[in-house]
Design a protein around this motif. Structure first.
Motif, short mmCIF file in Angstrom:
data_model
loop_
_atom_site.label_atom_id
_atom_site.label_comp_id
_atom_site.label_asym_id
_atom_site.label_seq_id
_atom_site.Cartn_x
_atom_site.Cartn_y
_atom_site.Cartn_z
N ALA A 144 23.25 -70.48 -16.16
CA ALA A 144 24.56 -70.69 -15.53
C ALA A 144 25.08 -69.37 -14.96
O ALA A 144 25.58 -69.32 -13.84
CB ALA A 144 25.55 -71.25 -16.55
N LEU B 186 24.11 -78.15 -12.41
CA LEU B 186 23.90 -76.90 -11.69
C LEU B 186 24.55 -76.98 -10.31
O LEU B 186 25.08 -76.00 -9.80
CB LEU B 186 22.41 -76.61 -11.55
CG LEU B 186 21.67 -76.27 -12.84
CD1 LEU B 186 20.21 -75.99 -12.55
CD2 LEU B 186 22.30 -75.07 -13.53
N GLU C 34 15.01 -73.79 -7.78
CA GLU C 34 16.38 -74.16 -8.18
C GLU C 34 17.37 -73.76 -7.10
O GLU C 34 18.24 -74.54 -6.72
CB GLU C 34 16.74 -73.45 -9.50
CG GLU C 34 16.19 -74.17 -10.72
CD GLU C 34 16.20 -73.30 -11.97
OE1 GLU C 34 16.08 -73.86 -13.05
OE2 GLU C 34 16.31 -72.07 -11.85
N ILE D 23 23.16 -68.51 -11.83
CA ILE D 23 23.63 -69.31 -10.69
C ILE D 23 24.92 -68.71 -10.17
O ILE D 23 25.13 -68.58 -8.96
CB ILE D 23 23.89 -70.77 -11.15
CG1 ILE D 23 22.60 -71.41 -11.65
CG2 ILE D 23 24.55 -71.58 -10.05
CD1 ILE D 23 21.74 -72.04 -10.62
N PRO E 156 17.61 -67.53 -11.75
CA PRO E 156 17.11 -68.86 -11.39
C PRO E 156 15.83 -68.79 -10.57
O PRO E 156 15.56 -67.78 -9.91
CB PRO E 156 18.26 -69.45 -10.57
CG PRO E 156 19.06 -68.30 -10.11
CD PRO E 156 18.84 -67.18 -11.06
#
Lengths: 311, 141, 492
Positions: free
Chosen positions: C106, C298, C246, C109, C242
């Protein structure tokens, strides 16, 4: 024994006084970071702390048109280690019913600057002078929309004073600050604004807006060609101003130290350039004159605001 | 069960709002005044919570209502009282000491060993004091 | 071209880069601490810039601004407390991912998509700056009102399981926002004669109380970091960076969110908090797995983190092209520009072109700077989660209290944090969603003030909301968004 004590305390007192200032000074700013009050305060204190040789820490306390910060300043210990910025609202908050103090409840240090109200319209509008605008409003009372920076704000009072002096009827549109009002004017959602020349400078320079008149006694250095309302025969004089204040009852020696240091900071080239860059008229008044001025303003607002706003 | 409590409390709250806003001016013609939105908000809360009350009563009588969550009430209340005391005593005493005592009590209540709590609270209160007091010039006491 | 080179060279001057890094680092810390906002960060550093040359001073301010908005997401993800209001929407999916043991991913991201959003925001400024700024001017009170309604239509989506409870929660938020002087007449509402309440209840303390203190209390109550997972999974950090796949999967959502972020950023008075919330809801329409939103998606996290950083480019566009502040930070930046002898506005592009290029280059570099240090910084902060619970709880409590006090040095705000904390705890206990309260607190005042303003301008005629094109489009979009959200809720 008793005499010894007296002598000792006298010596101690002189020592302490001679030492002022020996610790950081707290400076209360009554507005949010980024506005005119904040920038003036942070700039002048940054220069003054070099002169006083102690750090001056700025703290923003916002709310109730600055009344919360000024109340805090008023109730602080008058030891010279707490001071603050006081704007035109110092003379207004009691009339607005937000607080119960006025200029007399402080030891005022000096006035720094004034910013007049300015009547501004779009450049593609038909009015070239303030008279033309006022004549137009007279033919259509209660339809021309004028933006200001909030109910009870100094720019709202400016529009109300203009109404009274010119005998016209406007539609007041309060915005959340001066910038949104100017944006609404640029977008053509309102017809005019009565905010400071600083706020409309970008629009005027790019040819989108036109200042018809300023509401101060003298012309503003930012736009020396723009006439004042008084020159045009309308008795309106509304300007925002700002100065420095201490809690009431500060020792005269301490007061003098601060007054001298801040006068020096005010006179510095950096600060004078800052004021002119930001479109403020440098308007130094010493503590005594500032007090007389602020009290005169206070009496004027106490008389005008309750009637105009129906408070 | 929770829904029943929530709908009841919000009904009481909306009635209070309604009464408190009744003194505010209504506005001129179709331009709403200061009282328009408070009354709108109050009546919306009232309507929605009445609906919720009906739904949750329905569930209550059909015995499909979910039970009240179980948990550590003592710990939560003690932490709450500690924070409340800290907030009420703000400006009195000494910032570092008050902060240390509050953090230490939270440590003890939530089951820290006393020496861990001592070290943790001391480090935390000193770093908060230094960071906020000296870097951000926050007015402590 | 020569102007461009000059500005570019000023921006990549080693001293400017040094100050940019100083700014980025300060921004990381201030943004992560709950309560301290990007506005405050920029304001604190502004006086220092008087002693710096324009490229150094602006490098520092722009660095702080970009990284503070980015790092607000870190606390949103790790402790469910938005570091700055811009990250409110990042708590929805960010903290859910932490509960699943995916805190590392997380945070990764957050870094990558804050960067992408930031860069796309600046690109928009370069390519379509002037048309966008002109578009912003077409927003009058009627449009602001319908924009607020559009934002409020998100309320159903953030309502969790029960729409009814969500709506009540939202209107309670609205009622909290009513306190203070009313925006048009200046009449006192629910002030109980207290001076502190005249300007209303400050938003940040309420937000910090609801999320920070409320979350801690409910964790103490249930005696675990989370209800759904055990402490073991939470402390698992897993990887931070990531994978390429992704990032690629999340790109469509990110592009839409950037667009939303820029457009909302351009409109003065609508900032990164609104951008994040609107993007979170609207991006769901093109998401691959819309049903996961709010449960650790996500895509949802990418949407909010992209939008809030893209917003900055938009706000800067309004400020440079019109000379009007797009948000609180650009208001301070205008002051800094003027100190350096540059009046923001259309003529700046003519008279100070190299200055404009310098600012744009610095914006780009600021994004690169937090991308470079963001991964490392995030990784270090995840260590915080492996501390014993009592340490985490006491840290969040003291930071929430002191952080909220710091905004205004107001003991009254401390009481507000405490009471909001109690409210947040009770609402969690009763399973009442908190998202709608926050949404209404942000958008409620905007809706009320602008509706009344619009009606003053139209002389009391409500048709103004339907006859103005942008306003009408926004109303139709709100209705559509509301309808689809309700249908989606019914299905699940």
């Amino acid at each position: 024994m008793r005499r010894l004590l007296v002598v000792l305390s006298l010596v101690l007192a002189t020592l302490l006084l001679a030492a002022y200032p020996d610790k950081p000074i707290t400076f209360i700013i009554q507005a949010a970071p980024g506005g005119a009050s904040d920038m003036v305060s942070r700039t002048i204190t940054a220069i003054a702390q070099e002169i006083l040789k102690v750090p001056i820490n700025c703290t923003n306390i916002t709310g109730a048109a600055g009344a919360i910060a000024m109340k805090r300043l008023q109730t602080s210990k008058p030891d010279g280690y707490t001071m603050g910025y006081v704007p035109v609202e110092l003379s207004m908050v009691k009339a607005l019913g937000y607080a119960d103090f006025g200029p007399e409840d402080f030891d005022l240090l000096m006035r720094i600057m004034v910013i007049p109200a300015a009547l501004t319209v779009r450049a593609d509008s038909p009015w070239k002078t303030a008279q033309q605008f006022i004549e137009y409003v007279k033919t259509r009372p209660g339809t021309v929309t004028v933006g200001n920076s909030g109910p009870g704000s100094i720019w709202h009072i400016a529009a109300l004073s203009l109404e009274k002096a010119a005998g016209i009827k406007l539609v007041h549109v309060p915005f959340d600050g001066a910038a949104p009002a100017v944006a609404a004017l640029l977008g053509g959602h309102i017809t005019a604004v009565t905010v400071s020349p600083t706020e409309v400078k970008a629009g005027v320079e790019s040819g989108q807006l036109r200042i018809l008149a300023v509401m101060s006694d003298e012309r503003t250095p930012l736009f020396p060609d723009v006439p004042t309302m008084k020159e045009l025969g309308y008795d309106v004089s509304i300007a925002a101003w700002g100065g420095l204040a201490l809690p009431k009852g500060v020792d005269p020696e301490v007061y003098k130290t601060l007054a001298d240091a801040f006068k020096k900071a005010y006179d510095s080239e950096t600060f004078q350039k800052f004021l002119l860059d930001r479109g403020m008229t440098p308007a130094y008044l010493d503590g005594q004159k500032f007090k007389e001025f602020a009290i005169a303003q206070y009496n004027m607002f106490m008389e005008f605001i309750p009637k105009a706003l129906g408070k | 069960m929770g829904d029943l409590v929530f709908s009841f409390v919000s009904i009481v709250y909306s009635i209070y709002l309604f009464v408190a806003s009744s003194k505010l001016p209504e506005g001129i013609a179709t331009i709403p005044g200061p009282g328009f939105f408070p009354r709108l908000v109050a009546s919306t809360i009232l309507a929605l919570s009445c609906l919720l009350l009906i739904f949750s009563l329905w569930k209550f009588f059909k015995k499909t209502t979910t039970p009240f969550p179980k948990g550590r009430w003592t710990q939560v209340s003690l932490v709450l009282i500690t924070i409340l005391l800290y907030v009420l005593l703000w400006g009195r005493g000494n910032f570092l000491l008050n902060t240390f005592l509050m953090l230490f009590s939270i440590h003890i209540v939530t089951g820290s060993k006393w020496y861990m709590g001592l070290i943790g609270s001391a480090i935390l209160s000193i770093s908060v004091f230094l960071l906020f007091g000296n870097v951000f010039h926050v007015l402590f006491f | 071209m020569q102007q461009f080179m000059q500005g570019f060279l000023q921006a990549i001057d080693p001293r400017a880069i040094l100050y940019l890094l100083v700014g980025t680092f300060s921004g990381l810390i201030i943004g992560t601490l709950p309560g301290l906002t990007a506005t405050m960060a920029v304001a604190i550093l502004t006086p220092l810039t008087f002693w710096l040359s324009p490229n150094e001073g602006l490098a520092m301010l722009i660095g702080v601004w970009n990284s503070a908005i980015f790092s607000g997401g870190i606390s949103a993800i790790l402790i469910n407390t938005p570091g700055t209001p811009a990250s409110i929407a990042s708590t929805f999916d960010g903290f859910a991912l932490t509960k699943k043991g995916m805190a590392g991913l997380a945070l990764g991201i957050n870094v990558v998509f804050s960067f992408i959003g930031g860069i796309l925001g600046v690109v928009a400024l370069i390519l379509v700056g002037f048309p966008l700024a002109r578009f912003a001017l077409s927003f009058g009170p009627a449009e602001y009102f319908t924009l607020a309604i559009f934002g409020l239509s998100t309320m159903v989506a953030v309502s969790g399981k029960s729409i009814l409870k969500g709506m009540i929660s939202g209107f309670i938020g609205f009622s909290i926002a009513l306190v203070g002087l009313d925006p048009i007449f200046g009449s006192e509402r629910f002030t109980f004669g207290r001076m502190e309440l005249l300007s209303g209840i400050s938003f940040v303390p309420v937000m910090i109380g609801l999320f920070g203190i409320g979350e801690v209390l409910s964790q103490i109550f249930t005696k675990s970091r989370t209800t759904s997972a055990d402490a073991q999974t939470v402390t698992q950090i897993k990887r931070v960076i990531p994978t390429f796949k992704e990032v690629k999967d999340l790109t469509p959502v990110a592009l839409l969110s950037s667009l939303i972020g820029v457009v909302i950023g351009v409109i003065p008075g609508a900032g990164a908090d609104i951008a994040g919330l609107v993007a979170w809801d609207q991006s769901r329409r093109i998401a691959k797995r819309p049903e996961e939103y709010g449960k650790g998606s996500l895509e949802g996290l990418a949407a909010s983190t992209t939008a809030n950083n893209a917003c900055l480019g938009g706000a800067l566009t309004t400020m440079m092209a019109l000379g009007l502040p797009g948000d609180a930070v650009t208001a301070i930046l205008i002051g800094a520009f003027i100190i350096y002898g540059v009046q923001p506005g259309p003529i700046m592009f003519r008279d100070h072109a190299s200055f404009v290029y310098m600012v744009i280059t610095l914006m780009m570099l600021a994004n690169v700077a937090f991308l470079a240090v963001g991964f490392f910084f995030s990784k270090v902060l995840t260590k915080f989660l492996s501390l014993p619970q009592s340490f985490i709880w006491s840290t969040i409590i003291i930071l929430s209290l002191v952080g909220s006090y710091a905004i205004n040095n107001s003991a009254f705000d401390l009481m507000i944090v405490f009471l909001s904390g109690v409210l947040g705890f009770i609402f969690r206990l009763l399973d009442v969603p908190l998202g709608p309260i926050v949404l209404a607190l942000i958008l409620g005042p905007m809706a009320e003030a602008n509706m009344r303003r619009a009606l003053i301008l139209s002389g009391g005629s409500f048709t103004t909301f339907f006859t103005r094109p942008i306003s009408l489009i926004l109303l139709i979009l709100s209705a559509a968004s509301l309808l689809t959200s309700v249908i989606r809720k019914r299905k699940s």
